[in-house]
Design a protein around this motif. Sequence first.
Motif, PDB file in Angstrom:
ATOM      1  N   ALA A  82       0.728  -1.132  -0.154  1.00  0.00           N
ATOM      2  CA  ALA A  82      -0.139   0.140  -0.006  1.00  0.00           C
ATOM      3  C   ALA A  82       0.788   1.164   0.067  1.00  0.00           C
ATOM      4  N   CYS A  83       2.057   1.197   0.705  1.00  0.00           N
ATOM      5  CA  CYS A  83       2.849   2.383   0.862  1.00  0.00           C
ATOM      6  C   CYS A  83       3.669   2.563  -0.519  1.00  0.00           C
ATOM      7  N   PHE A  84       3.841   1.265  -1.293  1.00  0.00           N
ATOM      8  CA  PHE A  84       4.419   1.532  -2.634  1.00  0.00           C
ATOM      9  C   PHE A  84       3.423   2.279  -3.595  1.00  0.00           C
ATOM     10  N   GLN A  85       2.163   1.577  -3.485  1.00  0.00           N
ATOM     11  CA  GLN A  85       1.162   2.247  -4.306  1.00  0.00           C
ATOM     12  C   GLN A  85       1.064   3.745  -4.096  1.00  0.00           C
ATOM     13  N   GLU A  86       0.905   4.158  -2.839  1.00  0.00           N
ATOM     14  CA  GLU A  86       0.725   5.380  -2.604  1.00  0.00           C
ATOM     15  C   GLU A  86       1.830   6.193  -3.019  1.00  0.00           C
ATOM     16  N   GLY A  87       3.071   5.901  -2.764  1.00  0.00           N
ATOM     17  CA  GLY A  87       4.225   6.726  -3.102  1.00  0.00           C
ATOM     18  C   GLY A  87       4.334   6.882  -4.616  1.00  0.00           C
ATOM     19  N   LEU A  88       4.032   5.584  -5.589  1.00  0.00           N
ATOM     20  CA  LEU A  88       4.286   5.580  -6.861  1.00  0.00           C
ATOM     21  C   LEU A  88       3.029   6.601  -7.415  1.00  0.00           C
ATOM     22  N   SER A  89       1.948   6.655  -7.064  1.00  0.00           N
ATOM     23  CA  SER A  89       0.802   7.681  -7.214  1.00  0.00           C
ATOM     24  C   SER A  89       1.372   9.214  -7.089  1.00  0.00           C
ATOM     25  N   GLN A  90       1.817   9.597  -6.032  1.00  0.00           N
ATOM     26  CA  GLN A  90       2.465  10.659  -5.573  1.00  0.00           C
ATOM     27  C   GLN A  90       3.779  11.068  -6.525  1.00  0.00           C
ATOM     28  N   LEU A  91       4.531  10.059  -6.809  1.00  0.00           N
ATOM     29  CA  LEU A  91       5.614  10.374  -7.888  1.00  0.00           C
ATOM     30  C   LEU A  91       4.955  10.591  -9.301  1.00  0.00           C
ATOM     31  N   SER A  92       4.118   9.740  -9.675  1.00  0.00           N
ATOM     32  CA  SER A  92       3.638   9.910 -10.904  1.00  0.00           C
ATOM     33  C   SER A  92       2.692  11.201 -10.972  1.00  0.00           C
ATOM     34  N   ASN A  93       2.185  11.865 -10.200  1.00  0.00           N
ATOM     35  CA  ASN A  93       1.628  13.211 -10.276  1.00  0.00           C
ATOM     36  C   ASN A  93       2.416  14.445 -10.022  1.00  0.00           C
ATOM     37  N   SER A  94       3.605  14.132  -9.511  1.00  0.00           N
ATOM     38  CA  SER A  94       4.673  15.190  -9.153  1.00  0.00           C
ATOM     39  C   SER A  94       5.060  15.623 -10.618  1.00  0.00           C
ATOM     40  N   THR A  95       5.630  16.930 -10.449  1.00  0.00           N
ATOM     41  CA  THR A  95       5.991  17.682 -11.698  1.00  0.00           C
ATOM     42  C   THR A  95       7.506  17.423 -11.891  1.00  0.00           C
ATOM     43  N   ASN A 102       0.965   1.510   6.736  1.00  0.00           N
ATOM     44  CA  ASN A 102       1.439   1.834   8.010  1.00  0.00           C
ATOM     45  C   ASN A 102       2.703   2.545   7.928  1.00  0.00           C
ATOM     46  N   GLN A 103       2.820   3.799   7.322  1.00  0.00           N
ATOM     47  CA  GLN A 103       3.932   4.456   7.250  1.00  0.00           C
ATOM     48  C   GLN A 103       4.771   4.847   8.252  1.00  0.00           C
ATOM     49  N   THR A 104       6.039   4.235   8.658  1.00  0.00           N
ATOM     50  CA  THR A 104       6.843   4.697   9.591  1.00  0.00           C
ATOM     51  C   THR A 104       7.757   5.813   9.638  1.00  0.00           C
ATOM     52  N   THR A 105       7.847   6.058   8.223  1.00  0.00           N
ATOM     53  CA  THR A 105       8.902   7.085   8.037  1.00  0.00           C
ATOM     54  C   THR A 105       8.693   7.753   6.592  1.00  0.00           C
ATOM     55  N   THR A 106       9.449   8.688   5.939  1.00  0.00           N
ATOM     56  CA  THR A 106       9.222   8.948   4.832  1.00  0.00           C
ATOM     57  C   THR A 106      10.716   9.121   4.129  1.00  0.00           C
ATOM     58  N   GLY A 107      10.719   9.113   2.872  1.00  0.00           N
ATOM     59  CA  GLY A 107      11.937   9.237   2.416  1.00  0.00           C
ATOM     60  C   GLY A 107      11.847  10.076   0.809  1.00  0.00           C
ATOM     61  N   ASN A 108      12.933  10.568   0.549  1.00  0.00           N
ATOM     62  CA  ASN A 108      12.865  11.158  -0.576  1.00  0.00           C
ATOM     63  C   ASN A 108      12.955  10.143  -1.988  1.00  0.00           C
ATOM     64  N   MET A 109      12.754  10.813  -3.008  1.00  0.00           N
ATOM     65  CA  MET A 109      12.552   9.906  -4.060  1.00  0.00           C
ATOM     66  C   MET A 109      13.615   8.554  -4.487  1.00  0.00           C
ATOM     67  N   LEU A 110      14.819   9.229  -4.163  1.00  0.00           N
ATOM     68  CA  LEU A 110      15.775   7.959  -4.352  1.00  0.00           C
ATOM     69  C   LEU A 110      15.809   7.014  -3.229  1.00  0.00           C
ATOM     70  N   THR A 111      15.357   7.253  -2.039  1.00  0.00           N
ATOM     71  CA  THR A 111      15.231   6.403  -1.025  1.00  0.00           C
ATOM     72  C   THR A 111      14.148   5.349  -1.163  1.00  0.00           C
ATOM     73  N   PHE A 112      13.021   6.034  -1.519  1.00  0.00           N
ATOM     74  CA  PHE A 112      11.571   5.235  -1.870  1.00  0.00           C
ATOM     75  C   PHE A 112      12.018   4.403  -3.043  1.00  0.00           C
ATOM     76  N   LEU A 113      12.601   4.823  -4.007  1.00  0.00           N
ATOM     77  CA  LEU A 113      12.804   3.991  -5.318  1.00  0.00           C
ATOM     78  C   LEU A 113      13.901   2.642  -4.884  1.00  0.00           C
ATOM     79  N   LYS A 114      14.859   2.981  -3.910  1.00  0.00           N
ATOM     80  CA  LYS A 114      15.736   1.918  -3.738  1.00  0.00           C
ATOM     81  C   LYS A 114      15.094   1.030  -2.928  1.00  0.00           C
TER      82      LYS A 114
END
Length: 141
Positions: free
Chosen positions: A67-80, A114-126
């Motif tokens: 669910a976190c991957f799906q949420e993050g990918l949605s945010q990433l695809s909507n980002s400028t 159940n997000q425990t932290t946030t990360g920048n794009m590179l951290t998320f993708l890694k």
Amino acid sequence: MLLAVVLASALFLCSSASQGCLTYTGIKNIVYLIDNLQKDTSSNCSCSTDAADCLCLPISSGNCSTACFQEGLSQLSNSTVSTRFRLTVNQVKRIVITLKSNKCGSFACEQPCNQTTTGNMLTFLKTLLESFQNENMRGKV
């Protein structure tokens, strides 16, 4: 009769393989994104400080991170920032959905993010790349 059974079995195996838990294309796409986004300073920003100019994406530390991957990918695809990479991000998004619907390993979970932290794009993708690689290794065992 034997020929019909062999053909039917071959068709079943081919259709099963195409619906399986394949991650190679996802790994290739994520590596492409990481390689290209490393040059972008907004991809390396710090989410622990003032994150006004930083796209901070959800990272789950548990076993159920789909669910976190799906949420993050949605945010990433909507980002400028990802406009030029939108097609690749959407391909990865579809692969995550397929892995989830095919109940592939750690992608099979149904829990909310159940997000425990946030990360920048590179951290998320890694983090996503690591999950894809783990699923790829699981499929080879």
